[in-house]
Design a protein around this motif. Sequence first.
Motif, short mmCIF file in Angstrom:
data_model
loop_
_atom_site.label_atom_id
_atom_site.label_comp_id
_atom_site.label_asym_id
_atom_site.label_seq_id
_atom_site.Cartn_x
_atom_site.Cartn_y
_atom_site.Cartn_z
N TYR A 154 0.80 -1.22 0.00
CA TYR A 154 0.00 0.00 0.00
C TYR A 154 0.83 1.28 0.00
O TYR A 154 0.27 2.37 0.03
CB TYR A 154 -0.95 0.01 1.21
N GLY A 155 2.13 1.17 0.05
CA GLY A 155 2.97 2.35 0.01
C GLY A 155 3.11 3.01 1.36
O GLY A 155 2.85 2.42 2.42
N ALA A 156 3.50 4.29 1.33
CA ALA A 156 3.80 5.03 2.56
C ALA A 156 2.58 5.20 3.44
O ALA A 156 2.70 5.42 4.65
CB ALA A 156 4.39 6.39 2.21
N ARG A 157 1.38 5.11 2.86
CA ARG A 157 0.17 5.27 3.67
C ARG A 157 0.03 4.15 4.70
O ARG A 157 -0.69 4.31 5.69
CB ARG A 157 -1.06 5.28 2.77
N ALA A 158 0.71 3.04 4.47
CA ALA A 158 0.61 1.91 5.38
C ALA A 158 1.73 1.89 6.40
O ALA A 158 1.95 0.86 7.06
CB ALA A 158 0.62 0.61 4.57
N ALA A 159 2.45 3.00 6.56
CA ALA A 159 3.57 3.04 7.49
C ALA A 159 3.13 2.80 8.93
O ALA A 159 3.91 2.32 9.75
CB ALA A 159 4.29 4.38 7.37
N ASN A 160 1.90 3.13 9.26
CA ASN A 160 1.39 2.94 10.62
C ASN A 160 0.55 1.67 10.76
O ASN A 160 -0.17 1.51 11.74
CB ASN A 160 0.55 4.15 11.03
N GLY A 161 0.65 0.77 9.77
CA GLY A 161 -0.10 -0.47 9.82
C GLY A 161 -1.34 -0.42 8.95
O GLY A 161 -1.77 0.64 8.48
N VAL A 162 -1.93 -1.59 8.72
CA VAL A 162 -3.12 -1.72 7.88
C VAL A 162 -4.16 -2.55 8.61
O VAL A 162 -3.84 -3.58 9.21
CB VAL A 162 -2.78 -2.38 6.53
N VAL A 163 -5.40 -2.09 8.57
CA VAL A 163 -6.53 -2.83 9.13
C VAL A 163 -7.41 -3.27 7.94
O VAL A 163 -8.02 -2.44 7.28
CB VAL A 163 -7.35 -1.98 10.12
N LEU A 164 -7.42 -4.57 7.67
CA LEU A 164 -8.20 -5.13 6.57
C LEU A 164 -9.51 -5.69 7.11
O LEU A 164 -9.50 -6.54 8.01
CB LEU A 164 -7.41 -6.25 5.88
N ILE A 165 -10.62 -5.23 6.57
CA ILE A 165 -11.94 -5.66 7.01
C ILE A 165 -12.64 -6.36 5.85
O ILE A 165 -12.74 -5.82 4.75
CB ILE A 165 -12.78 -4.47 7.51
N THR A 166 -13.10 -7.58 6.10
CA THR A 166 -13.88 -8.35 5.12
C THR A 166 -15.30 -8.48 5.63
O THR A 166 -15.51 -8.95 6.75
CB THR A 166 -13.26 -9.74 4.90
N THR A 167 -16.27 -8.07 4.83
CA THR A 167 -17.67 -8.14 5.24
C THR A 167 -18.27 -9.48 4.85
O THR A 167 -17.73 -10.22 4.03
CB THR A 167 -18.48 -6.99 4.63
N LYS A 168 -19.41 -9.77 5.40
CA LYS A 168 -20.05 -11.07 5.21
C LYS A 168 -20.64 -11.21 3.82
O LYS A 168 -20.95 -10.24 3.15
CB LYS A 168 -21.15 -11.26 6.25
N ALA A 169 -20.78 -12.46 3.41
CA ALA A 169 -21.46 -12.81 2.17
C ALA A 169 -22.36 -14.00 2.48
O ALA A 169 -22.21 -14.66 3.51
CB ALA A 169 -20.47 -13.13 1.05
N GLY A 170 -23.29 -14.29 1.59
CA GLY A 170 -24.18 -15.41 1.81
C GLY A 170 -23.46 -16.74 1.69
O GLY A 170 -22.36 -16.84 1.14
N ASN A 171 -24.09 -17.80 2.20
CA ASN A 171 -23.52 -19.14 2.13
C ASN A 171 -24.15 -19.91 0.99
O ASN A 171 -25.37 -19.87 0.80
CB ASN A 171 -23.77 -19.90 3.45
#
Length: 479
Positions: free
Chosen positions: A281-298
């Motif tokens: 992600y480049g320099a914007r990720a210097a303080n870490g990254v929080v990845l969020i995945t939302t739900k989908a149907g089964n």
Amino acid sequence: MIVKNTVYKLFFQYKNGIPKSFIIMKLAFIVLTISSLQVSANGVDWPGRIGPGKSVMNKLQPPIAKNSINYVVINGNYMAADKKAPINLHNDQQVITGRVLSESGEPLAGVSVIVKGGKTGTTTDANGNFSITVAADAILIFSAVGYENNEVSVSGKNSLNISLRQSNKVLDQVIVIGYGTQRKKDLTGASVSIKGSEIANLPALSATQAIQGKAAGVQIINSGAPGSAPNVRIRGTGSILGGVDPLYVVDGIITDDIRNINSADILSIDILKDASSTAIYGARAANGVVLITTKAGNRFKKLNVSYNGFAGIRLLNHKVAMAGPNLFTVYSNEAANAPAILASDITGSTDWYNTITRAAIFQNHNLSLSGGTNKYRYFISGGYLNENGILLDNSYQRFTVRLNHEFNISSKFKIGNNLAFSHYKSDNKPYNLFSQAYIAAPIFNAKNPDGTYGNTDKSDVGNPLATLETTNNRSYGNR
């Protein structure tokens, strides 16, 4: 043997062109097994042995045409029966119901139940229950993330009680990273993964509040103000003049604020903590990254309607003990070394902390619909959040709607969308009123009997309640 149009049922079973057995049924079952059979039907000879390359159906056609005998093919066997007694084509199917539990006896939701070697399947509901129609000799495979697979035969059974053992193969856990997924044992960077089920069980009003205390090296600082964005620090503060907030990525979309995300819609949160995330992600990720995945149907799941909600009350902890009018007068006169406040100056009595604070009620409600087939899955949700602050008239409301669906055109090509909308309203109040309430003189009424605000010239601090009620600072927005 002669086969006639009677109420008898006659079944022939063949394998590799050789009749192995036949059954005659009338009131009771009579089973006779032979290695070779000579049968004639109304004078039409039926050889007991049919040689390789010869059509069984050609042999069947003469007696069928003459005696009106019905035939079907089930599991590779040719079966014939009298017309007056049709064969039940579904006698090899049965409905299996059951429940899936953990080793500790807790119901497991979302467990995949698949027929071994087939495409039929389902998943367990919130109480661990399932129902599936399968062949009488089918084998079911039960699987769930974090648990070992369990294969069970349904032969001779109508219901199953399954217990899944927790898997010790933590290193095979799939971790979401910036450019896809990897097994944890193959991942060299520092990361932590939090399941959505761990978040859903907490009465957290925001996604960032939900991960507090669940990720090592991640510090969450929350002011407690309704609708406020908590400060997230991953492995401490990395800059004095630059930004210190991590980068948020929701379903592949980069954002700087996740207050519009309903915590009930989250499937998982993955936190990348080291500098290797800057390679993605480049320099914007210097303080870490929080990845969020939302739900989908089964997939293989019928329509599932789910509701969850909670409500609570927020109170001041260790409230400051305030001085009354008489004690305040004594302290003020001692400090001034003179009669600064006289008895005639005391026109009322007010505990300013009690006057401007309250027991704040908050509530959160979420409703979702999900399901799918072998090629299509969907997830629709709606949420309502109402959070009141302990400061009078301070509140925050949020409405969220999410639509996630996915359609598999082929094994290599799929289409879908993740759509989300949120609307919020916030009634803001100045938080320096807590300081004003601490030093305001308690020698006059907050409000007089005629509805006017009380005041005094013996203090440089005004009426905190008047400041609170006359402040009109409202904000709203859509995302």
